[in-house]
Design a protein around this motif. Structure first.
Motif, mmCIF file in Angstrom:
data_model
loop_
_atom_site.group_PDB
_atom_site.id
_atom_site.type_symbol
_atom_site.label_atom_id
_atom_site.label_comp_id
_atom_site.label_asym_id
_atom_site.label_seq_id
_atom_site.Cartn_x
_atom_site.Cartn_y
_atom_site.Cartn_z
ATOM 1 N N SER A 6 0.965 -1.328 -0.055
ATOM 2 C CA SER A 6 0.066 -0.006 -0.047
ATOM 3 C C SER A 6 0.928 1.244 0.209
ATOM 4 N N ILE A 7 0.378 2.318 -0.868
ATOM 5 C CA ILE A 7 1.085 3.515 -0.738
ATOM 6 C C ILE A 7 0.099 4.699 -0.484
ATOM 7 N N LYS A 8 0.689 5.644 0.262
ATOM 8 C CA LYS A 8 -0.475 6.676 0.727
ATOM 9 C C LYS A 8 0.185 7.833 -0.034
ATOM 10 N N CYS A 9 -0.770 8.576 -0.690
ATOM 11 C CA CYS A 9 -0.408 9.740 -1.353
ATOM 12 C C CYS A 9 -0.495 10.953 -0.363
ATOM 13 N N LYS A 10 0.705 11.887 -0.565
ATOM 14 C CA LYS A 10 0.885 12.850 0.199
ATOM 15 C C LYS A 10 -0.024 14.027 0.076
ATOM 16 N N ARG A 11 -0.315 14.093 -1.241
ATOM 17 C CA ARG A 11 -1.347 15.135 -1.575
ATOM 18 C C ARG A 11 -2.993 15.004 -1.297
ATOM 19 N N CYS A 12 -3.407 13.863 -1.723
ATOM 20 C CA CYS A 12 -4.750 13.555 -1.577
ATOM 21 C C CYS A 12 -5.007 12.706 -0.617
ATOM 22 N N GLN A 13 -4.101 11.860 0.062
ATOM 23 C CA GLN A 13 -4.064 10.790 0.942
ATOM 24 C C GLN A 13 -4.889 9.615 0.558
ATOM 25 N N CYS A 14 -5.090 9.589 -0.708
ATOM 26 C CA CYS A 14 -5.459 8.333 -1.090
ATOM 27 C C CYS A 14 -4.439 7.065 -1.144
ATOM 28 N N THR A 15 -5.077 5.902 -0.938
ATOM 29 C CA THR A 15 -4.043 4.769 -0.587
ATOM 30 C C THR A 15 -4.410 3.784 -1.841
ATOM 31 N N PHE A 16 -3.171 3.550 -2.513
ATOM 32 C CA PHE A 16 -3.381 2.661 -3.609
ATOM 33 C C PHE A 16 -2.209 1.462 -3.873
ATOM 34 N N ARG A 17 -2.261 0.612 -4.355
ATOM 35 C CA ARG A 17 -1.376 -0.511 -4.311
ATOM 36 C C ARG A 17 -0.575 -0.560 -5.615
ATOM 37 N N ASP A 18 0.956 -0.999 -5.510
ATOM 38 C CA ASP A 18 1.677 -1.273 -6.380
ATOM 39 C C ASP A 18 2.543 -2.451 -6.041
ATOM 40 N N ARG A 19 3.134 -3.126 -7.076
ATOM 41 C CA ARG A 19 4.125 -4.289 -6.849
ATOM 42 C C ARG A 19 5.405 -3.988 -6.161
ATOM 43 N N ALA A 20 5.852 -4.847 -5.122
ATOM 44 C CA ALA A 20 6.689 -4.486 -4.344
ATOM 45 C C ALA A 20 8.261 -4.378 -5.126
ATOM 46 N N ARG A 21 8.198 -5.262 -6.442
ATOM 47 C CA ARG A 21 9.408 -5.575 -6.954
ATOM 48 C C ARG A 21 9.662 -3.967 -7.902
ATOM 49 N N ARG A 22 8.536 -3.093 -8.084
ATOM 50 C CA ARG A 22 8.850 -1.937 -8.838
ATOM 51 C C ARG A 22 9.237 -0.784 -7.767
ATOM 52 N N VAL A 23 8.699 -1.038 -6.329
ATOM 53 C CA VAL A 23 8.957 0.339 -5.667
ATOM 54 C C VAL A 23 10.333 0.157 -4.955
ATOM 55 N N GLN A 24 11.136 0.938 -5.756
ATOM 56 C CA GLN A 24 12.502 0.887 -5.216
ATOM 57 C C GLN A 24 12.978 2.270 -5.519
ATOM 58 N N SER A 25 14.269 2.501 -5.178
ATOM 59 C CA SER A 25 14.849 4.137 -5.351
ATOM 60 C C SER A 25 14.990 4.259 -6.769
ATOM 61 N N GLY A 26 14.275 5.286 -7.283
ATOM 62 C CA GLY A 26 14.554 5.636 -8.486
ATOM 63 C C GLY A 26 13.282 5.488 -9.487
ATOM 64 N N TYR A 27 12.133 4.882 -8.695
ATOM 65 C CA TYR A 27 10.902 4.750 -9.485
ATOM 66 C C TYR A 27 10.092 5.705 -9.235
ATOM 67 N N SER A 28 9.010 6.153 -9.954
ATOM 68 C CA SER A 28 7.923 7.053 -9.958
ATOM 69 C C SER A 28 6.755 6.556 -10.188
ATOM 70 N N ARG A 29 5.733 6.797 -9.651
ATOM 71 C CA ARG A 29 4.422 6.487 -9.845
ATOM 72 C C ARG A 29 3.518 7.701 -9.763
ATOM 73 N N GLN A 30 2.403 7.768 -10.962
ATOM 74 C CA GLN A 30 1.320 8.713 -10.674
ATOM 75 C C GLN A 30 0.449 8.135 -9.615
ATOM 76 N N CYS A 31 -0.220 8.981 -9.018
ATOM 77 C CA CYS A 31 -1.532 8.729 -8.122
ATOM 78 C C CYS A 31 -2.618 8.653 -8.942
ATOM 79 N N PRO A 32 -3.176 7.529 -8.673
ATOM 80 C CA PRO A 32 -4.260 7.206 -9.562
ATOM 81 C C PRO A 32 -5.645 8.154 -9.230
#
Length: 84
Positions: A6-32
């Motif tokens: 689970s990832i929580k957006c700092k801006r809207c406080q929405c919680t969404f999910r992403d795969r653990a193998r992707r979430v590493q230093s250097g990765y970026s993701r757009q809040c849905p």
């Protein structure tokens, strides 16, 4: 075992999910929800990013250990069949 965190957006406080193998230093993701881009870097002061990076690292480690146990179990079964 589920391979997402689970990832929580700092801006809207929405919680969404992403795969653990992707979430590493250097990765970026757009809040849905609000479409802000979240950058996953170790030096960021955002507690949500740090938590996501730690959760992803811990889950990757657990998945790797579980995979290792499967290999050991398979090898033991094969050995048991061939030694009898």
């Amino acid at each position: 075992m589920d391979d997402s965190i689970s990832i929580k957006c700092k801006r809207c406080q929405c919680t969404f999910r992403d795969r653990a193998r992707r979430v590493q230093s250097g990765y970026s993701r757009q809040c849905p929800s609000c479409e802000v881009v979240i950058f996953f870097e170790e030096h960021v002061q955002d507690a949500n990013v740090i938590t996501a990076l730690l959760d992803a690292r811990n889950l990757r480690r657990a998945l790797k250990e579980a995979e290792g146990m499967k290999v050991i179990t398979r090898a033991a079964r094969t050995y048991d069949r061939t030694s009898t």
